[in-house]
Design a protein around this motif. Structure first.
Motif, short mmCIF file in Angstrom:
data_model
loop_
_atom_site.label_atom_id
_atom_site.label_comp_id
_atom_site.label_asym_id
_atom_site.label_seq_id
_atom_site.Cartn_x
_atom_site.Cartn_y
_atom_site.Cartn_z
N ALA A 67 33.99 29.60 33.22
CA ALA A 67 33.87 29.25 34.64
C ALA A 67 35.21 29.38 35.35
O ALA A 67 35.28 29.84 36.50
CB ALA A 67 33.31 27.84 34.79
N GLN A 68 36.29 28.98 34.68
CA GLN A 68 37.63 29.11 35.27
C GLN A 68 38.01 30.57 35.46
O GLN A 68 38.62 30.93 36.47
CB GLN A 68 38.66 28.38 34.41
CG GLN A 68 38.53 26.88 34.47
CD GLN A 68 39.31 26.16 33.38
OE1 GLN A 68 39.94 26.78 32.54
NE2 GLN A 68 39.23 24.84 33.39
N GLU A 69 37.63 31.43 34.52
CA GLU A 69 37.92 32.86 34.65
C GLU A 69 37.18 33.46 35.85
O GLU A 69 37.73 34.26 36.59
CB GLU A 69 37.56 33.61 33.36
CG GLU A 69 38.49 33.33 32.21
CD GLU A 69 39.94 33.66 32.52
OE1 GLU A 69 40.20 34.74 33.06
OE2 GLU A 69 40.81 32.82 32.22
N VAL A 70 35.93 33.06 36.04
CA VAL A 70 35.15 33.54 37.18
C VAL A 70 35.81 33.07 38.48
O VAL A 70 36.00 33.86 39.41
CB VAL A 70 33.69 33.06 37.09
CG1 VAL A 70 32.92 33.38 38.38
CG2 VAL A 70 32.98 33.69 35.89
N ALA A 71 36.18 31.80 38.54
CA ALA A 71 36.81 31.26 39.75
C ALA A 71 38.13 31.97 40.05
O ALA A 71 38.41 32.28 41.21
CB ALA A 71 37.04 29.75 39.59
N LYS A 72 38.93 32.25 39.01
CA LYS A 72 40.20 32.96 39.22
C LYS A 72 39.95 34.34 39.81
O LYS A 72 40.68 34.80 40.69
CB LYS A 72 40.96 33.11 37.89
CG LYS A 72 41.66 31.86 37.43
CD LYS A 72 42.41 32.17 36.14
CE LYS A 72 42.66 30.93 35.34
NZ LYS A 72 43.15 31.22 33.99
N ALA A 73 38.94 35.03 39.31
CA ALA A 73 38.62 36.38 39.82
C ALA A 73 38.21 36.31 41.28
O ALA A 73 38.62 37.15 42.09
CB ALA A 73 37.50 37.00 38.98
N ILE A 74 37.41 35.31 41.64
CA ILE A 74 36.97 35.16 43.03
C ILE A 74 38.17 34.86 43.92
O ILE A 74 38.34 35.49 44.98
CB ILE A 74 35.91 34.05 43.15
CG1 ILE A 74 34.63 34.48 42.44
CG2 ILE A 74 35.64 33.72 44.62
CD1 ILE A 74 33.63 33.35 42.25
N GLU A 75 39.00 33.92 43.51
CA GLU A 75 40.18 33.55 44.30
C GLU A 75 41.11 34.74 44.49
O GLU A 75 41.62 34.97 45.58
CB GLU A 75 40.93 32.40 43.63
CG GLU A 75 40.22 31.07 43.69
CD GLU A 75 40.05 30.54 45.09
OE1 GLU A 75 40.97 30.68 45.92
OE2 GLU A 75 38.99 29.97 45.37
N ALA A 76 41.33 35.50 43.43
CA ALA A 76 42.25 36.64 43.50
C ALA A 76 41.74 37.70 44.48
O ALA A 76 42.53 38.31 45.19
CB ALA A 76 42.44 37.25 42.12
N SER A 77 40.44 37.89 44.53
CA SER A 77 39.92 38.96 45.39
C SER A 77 39.77 38.54 46.84
O SER A 77 39.92 39.36 47.74
CB SER A 77 38.56 39.43 44.87
OG SER A 77 37.59 38.46 45.18
N SER A 78 39.47 37.27 47.06
CA SER A 78 39.21 36.85 48.43
C SER A 78 40.45 36.27 49.12
O SER A 78 40.44 36.12 50.34
CB SER A 78 38.06 35.83 48.47
OG SER A 78 38.36 34.71 47.69
N ALA A 79 41.50 35.99 48.38
CA ALA A 79 42.70 35.36 48.96
C ALA A 79 43.37 36.23 50.02
O ALA A 79 43.90 35.72 51.00
CB ALA A 79 43.69 35.02 47.86
N SER A 80 43.33 37.54 49.83
CA SER A 80 44.03 38.42 50.77
C SER A 80 43.22 38.71 52.03
O SER A 80 43.76 39.24 53.00
CB SER A 80 44.38 39.75 50.07
OG SER A 80 43.18 40.42 49.72
N GLU A 81 41.95 38.36 52.02
CA GLU A 81 41.10 38.61 53.18
C GLU A 81 41.34 37.54 54.25
O GLU A 81 41.35 36.36 53.96
CB GLU A 81 39.62 38.62 52.77
CG GLU A 81 39.25 39.71 51.80
CD GLU A 81 39.36 41.09 52.38
OE1 GLU A 81 39.32 41.25 53.62
OE2 GLU A 81 39.51 42.04 51.59
#
Length: 192
Positions: A67-81
């Motif tokens: 679950a933490q890996e999924v959350a990290k992936a989401i955060e990494a992709s959406s942070a720059s938007e």
């Protein structure tokens, strides 16, 4: 130079989590025996029980890591938007990419609720991917008010169902478009 006890402890714990993940994916929780995990991790049964109360506790640690890996992936992709809609769409795409990791959909969306129970999984989700979704929805739909919690829960379930469908061979692009349509429909409805 010798490693510290803390490093050895963490390395042993991680070896157990990694071995547990591989075997839980391969065989499922019910068919996995602790001696297999211990052998795959290259540690003793005592080491397993030093780090985890039982097989279920190890499984829960595996689920939390996933679950933490999924959350990290989401955060990494959406942070720059910058725009809330773009961030949510980027996060949706990252979620589907993260869930495409072999075995992840089975572990998080099928095995975990059956083994750990819905309340435990809801708590793990609330700390991870669902927290990102809630933040994104709050930015996109500031007028949601008291509906923010229910909307987050319902959309989270939609993401999970989409991940299961994609894992079963569904067309990812169609599910991404459907998520965008849901978000746009909510935004239009709430702004009226």
């Amino acid at each position: 130079m010798s490693r510290s006890n803390r490093e050895r402890t963490e390395q042993t714990r991680q070896a157990l989590i990694d071995a547990g993940r591989r075997i839980f994916v391969e065989k499922g929780y019910a068919e996995t025996a602790t001696p297999e995990i211990v052998a795959a991790a290259g540690v003793t049964r005592g080491a397993l029980y030093h780090h985890f109360e039982d097989k279920k506790a190890l499984f829960e640690a595996v689920i939390k890591c996933e679950a933490q890996e999924v959350a990290k992936a989401i955060e990494a992709s959406s942070a720059s938007e910058q725009a809330p809609r773009a961030a949510l769409i980027a996060g949706a795409s990252a979620y589907f990419t993260a869930m495409a990791q072999p075995g992840r959909t089975r572990l998080l969306l099928m095995e975990a609720p059956a083994v750990l129970g819905s309340p435990a999984i809801a708590a793990v989700d609330a700390e991870n991917a669902e927290a990102s979704l809630r933040e994104g929805l709050q930015a996109l739909l500031p007028e949601a008010g008291a509906l923010l919690g229910p909307l987050t829960s319902l959309l989270s379930a939609a993401f999970d169902r989409a991940a299961i469908a994609i894992d079963a061979g569904g067309e990812r692009r169609d599910y991404e478009r459907a998520i965008a349509a849901l978000l746009d429909g909510l935004a239009d409805h709430l702004r009226r």
